[in-house]
Scaffold this motif. Structure first.
Motif, short mmCIF file in Angstrom:
data_model
loop_
_atom_site.label_atom_id
_atom_site.label_comp_id
_atom_site.label_asym_id
_atom_site.label_seq_id
_atom_site.Cartn_x
_atom_site.Cartn_y
_atom_site.Cartn_z
N ALA A 34 -94.58 -6.61 44.74
CA ALA A 34 -93.27 -7.05 44.25
C ALA A 34 -92.88 -6.25 43.00
N PRO A 35 -91.61 -5.88 42.86
CA PRO A 35 -91.16 -5.08 41.71
C PRO A 35 -90.87 -5.94 40.48
N PHE A 36 -91.74 -6.91 40.19
CA PHE A 36 -91.53 -7.81 39.05
C PHE A 36 -92.74 -7.72 38.12
N LEU A 37 -92.50 -7.99 36.86
CA LEU A 37 -93.58 -8.02 35.87
C LEU A 37 -94.11 -9.44 35.71
N PRO A 38 -95.37 -9.60 35.30
CA PRO A 38 -95.87 -10.94 34.99
C PRO A 38 -95.03 -11.58 33.89
N LEU A 65 -82.35 -15.02 47.99
CA LEU A 65 -83.26 -14.86 49.12
C LEU A 65 -83.95 -13.51 49.09
N THR A 66 -83.23 -12.46 48.69
CA THR A 66 -83.84 -11.12 48.65
C THR A 66 -84.99 -11.07 47.67
N SER A 67 -84.85 -11.72 46.51
CA SER A 67 -85.93 -11.73 45.53
C SER A 67 -87.12 -12.52 46.04
N LEU A 68 -86.86 -13.67 46.68
CA LEU A 68 -87.96 -14.48 47.20
C LEU A 68 -88.72 -13.75 48.29
N ARG A 69 -88.00 -12.97 49.12
CA ARG A 69 -88.67 -12.20 50.16
C ARG A 69 -89.55 -11.10 49.57
N GLN A 70 -89.14 -10.58 48.39
CA GLN A 70 -89.97 -9.57 47.73
C GLN A 70 -91.24 -10.18 47.17
N LEU A 71 -91.18 -11.44 46.81
CA LEU A 71 -92.36 -12.10 46.26
C LEU A 71 -93.33 -12.53 47.35
N PHE A 72 -92.81 -12.94 48.48
CA PHE A 72 -93.66 -13.55 49.51
C PHE A 72 -93.61 -12.74 50.80
N ARG A 73 -94.79 -12.48 51.33
CA ARG A 73 -94.90 -11.92 52.67
C ARG A 73 -95.45 -13.00 53.59
N TRP A 119 -88.86 -36.41 32.88
CA TRP A 119 -89.39 -35.06 33.03
C TRP A 119 -88.61 -34.11 32.14
N THR A 120 -89.30 -33.13 31.59
CA THR A 120 -88.63 -32.09 30.82
C THR A 120 -88.79 -30.78 31.58
N GLN A 121 -87.71 -30.00 31.62
CA GLN A 121 -87.69 -28.77 32.42
C GLN A 121 -87.67 -27.56 31.52
N SER A 122 -88.50 -26.57 31.83
CA SER A 122 -88.51 -25.28 31.14
C SER A 122 -88.33 -24.20 32.19
N VAL A 123 -87.55 -23.17 31.85
CA VAL A 123 -87.19 -22.14 32.81
C VAL A 123 -87.82 -20.82 32.40
N MET A 124 -88.51 -20.16 33.34
CA MET A 124 -89.05 -18.83 33.15
C MET A 124 -88.06 -17.83 33.76
N THR A 125 -87.85 -16.71 33.08
CA THR A 125 -86.83 -15.77 33.52
C THR A 125 -87.46 -14.53 34.15
N ILE A 126 -87.30 -14.39 35.45
CA ILE A 126 -87.53 -13.14 36.17
C ILE A 126 -86.39 -13.06 37.19
N LYS A 127 -86.52 -12.23 38.22
CA LYS A 127 -85.42 -12.14 39.18
C LYS A 127 -85.28 -13.41 40.00
N THR A 128 -86.37 -14.17 40.08
CA THR A 128 -86.26 -15.53 40.59
C THR A 128 -86.21 -16.47 39.40
N LYS A 129 -86.10 -17.76 39.65
CA LYS A 129 -85.98 -18.73 38.57
C LYS A 129 -87.06 -19.79 38.70
N PRO A 130 -88.23 -19.57 38.08
CA PRO A 130 -89.25 -20.61 38.11
C PRO A 130 -88.89 -21.76 37.18
N ASN A 131 -88.89 -22.99 37.71
CA ASN A 131 -88.63 -24.18 36.91
C ASN A 131 -89.94 -24.93 36.71
N VAL A 132 -90.30 -25.18 35.46
CA VAL A 132 -91.55 -25.87 35.14
C VAL A 132 -91.20 -27.26 34.63
N LEU A 133 -91.83 -28.29 35.21
CA LEU A 133 -91.56 -29.67 34.79
C LEU A 133 -92.86 -30.34 34.37
#
Length: 382
Positions: free
Chosen positions: A350-354, A259-267, A222-236
């Motif tokens: 959520a206070p994040f950009l696409p 945890l604070t960032s994840l709570r902002q993303l998910f209700r 597997w190869t991993q790519s990381v997207m950068t926002i306040k959370t860390k999405p890992n794409v494999l």
């Protein structure tokens, strides 16, 4: 203990150990990249007729609209026509432009052969007029050899405009005598375009084991790519990163972060559809053209996928569209590359950009294996 630096004595009379490409008793294949069986040459004939002139090209599929040839294949043909002087020619051209830098044309192939001329003697003695050309593996640009690109056409109007055209054709130039009272012969040119489709395949298969059952034991698959926002999405995705047009490509995305960032993303539970994180995946093709140092590029979608969500994880598949038939390539000032595009759109609250990430891949004509007589042996995990 002292080391003398003198190698131990070697008895070269012993025969080498027996080797076999087939597993012995108690052995099994874990990974194998067999040679693909050469595709049988079709036995159909492509026919193009123009008045008294008929061009026959052998080795084609029955009923095709235009002939096709693979890497360094030989083009065999026959002419059927009345008395004439004629020249048969194999041509290939790469034409490209962008509205910022202008246009350029490069000759990829130019071979010719005279099939008959009146000075060679009686016309009938040379019938039928058969010809053959072998496609070269490379062409030359700026004194540098480059692989011959596949047949390709792309046009994007607007600003900047980008146009790329790679065309190949067998051209027959026939000169007919008009009669005793005519001083000038008439010329007929027959042009038979054909598709150049060099075949390629991945060097190994897509692992047929789910991610969570293989990521610990076989992380190299597997190869991993990381997207950068306040959370860390890992794409494999599979680490081979080379897939055939018909392959189904597995993809996995996992969110990690404070945890604070994840709570902002998910209700919990989400109030509306706008409170859900949206993840989309697609296969994108980028066509870039460089003329005189001025570079322009365009992008189009050539594949789509679907993702299913399970809280912090998304899992899905992608596949190229059925009409995709050409691999990416680099030729002179043209670069055609493919990517997987992953887009993450946070919910409205959520206070994040696409954010998006491009993961380079290569699409090729053939799957890793297409030999029906070979049986794969897989190791079972878990």
């Amino acid at each position: 203990m002292l080391l003398s630096g003198v190698p131990p004595a070697y008895n070269g009379s012993s025969p080498p150990p027996h080797y076999s490409s087939e597993p012995s008793s108690g052995e099994q294949r874990i990974q194998h990249s067999p040679r693909t069986n050469a595709s049988p040459v079709p036995n159909g004939i492509f026919i193009k007729k123009d008045g008294p002139v008929t061009v026959l090209l052998t080795g084609q599929e029955t009923g095709v609209s235009s002939p096709s040839y693979g890497r360094q294949r030989t083009i065999n043909g026959t002419l059927l026509l009345d008395k004439h002087d004629n020249v048969s020619r194999l041509l290939g051209n790469l034409d490209y432009l962008n509205s910022n830098g202008g246009a350029k044309s490069i000759s990829l192939v130019d071979q010719s052969v005279t099939l008959w001329t009146s000075s060679w003697g009686p016309f009938a003695e040379h019938l039928p007029f058969e010809f053959n050309f072998t496609l070269p593996a490379t062409f030359t640009d700026l004194d540098e050899g480059q692989p011959l690109p596949p047949t390709f056409a792309f046009s994007a109007p607007g600003l900047p405009a980008v146009v790329v055209r790679v065309v190949y054709a067998v051209v027959v130039d026939i000169s007919f005598a008009r009669g005793p009272l005519s001083f000038f012969p008439t010329n007929t040119i027959i042009r038979v375009p054909f598709n150049y489709r060099p075949r390629t395949r991945p060097n190994r298969p897509i692992l047929a084991i789910p991610l969570f059952r293989s990521i610990k034991s076989l992380p190299e698959e597997w190869t991993q790519s990381v997207m950068t926002i306040k959370t860390k999405p890992n794409v494999l995705i599979p680490s081979v990163q080379v897939f055939s047009f018909a392959d189904t490509i597995p993809i996995h995305l996992q969110l990690t972060g404070p945890l604070t960032s994840l709570r902002q993303l998910f209700r919990n539970p989400p109030a509306t559809e706008t409170s859900i994180v949206v993840v989309t995946v697609s296969i994108q093709r980028q066509i870039a053209v460089d003329v005189g140092g001025s570079r322009a590029w365009r992008e189009l979608t050539i594949g789509e996928g679907k993702m299913t969500w399970s809280f912090l994880d998304w899992e899905g598949e992608l596949r190229a569209k059925p009409d995709v038939a050409v691999s990416g390539f680099v030729a002179a000032g043209v670069v055609v590359k493919d990517f997987i595009l992953v887009t993450l759109v946070p919910p409205g609250h959520a206070p994040f950009l696409p954010t998006r990430i491009y993961i380079p891949i290569r699409l090729v004509t053939d799957p890793w294996i297409d030999t029906p007589d070979w049986t794969s042996v897989y190791v079972h995990y878990g």
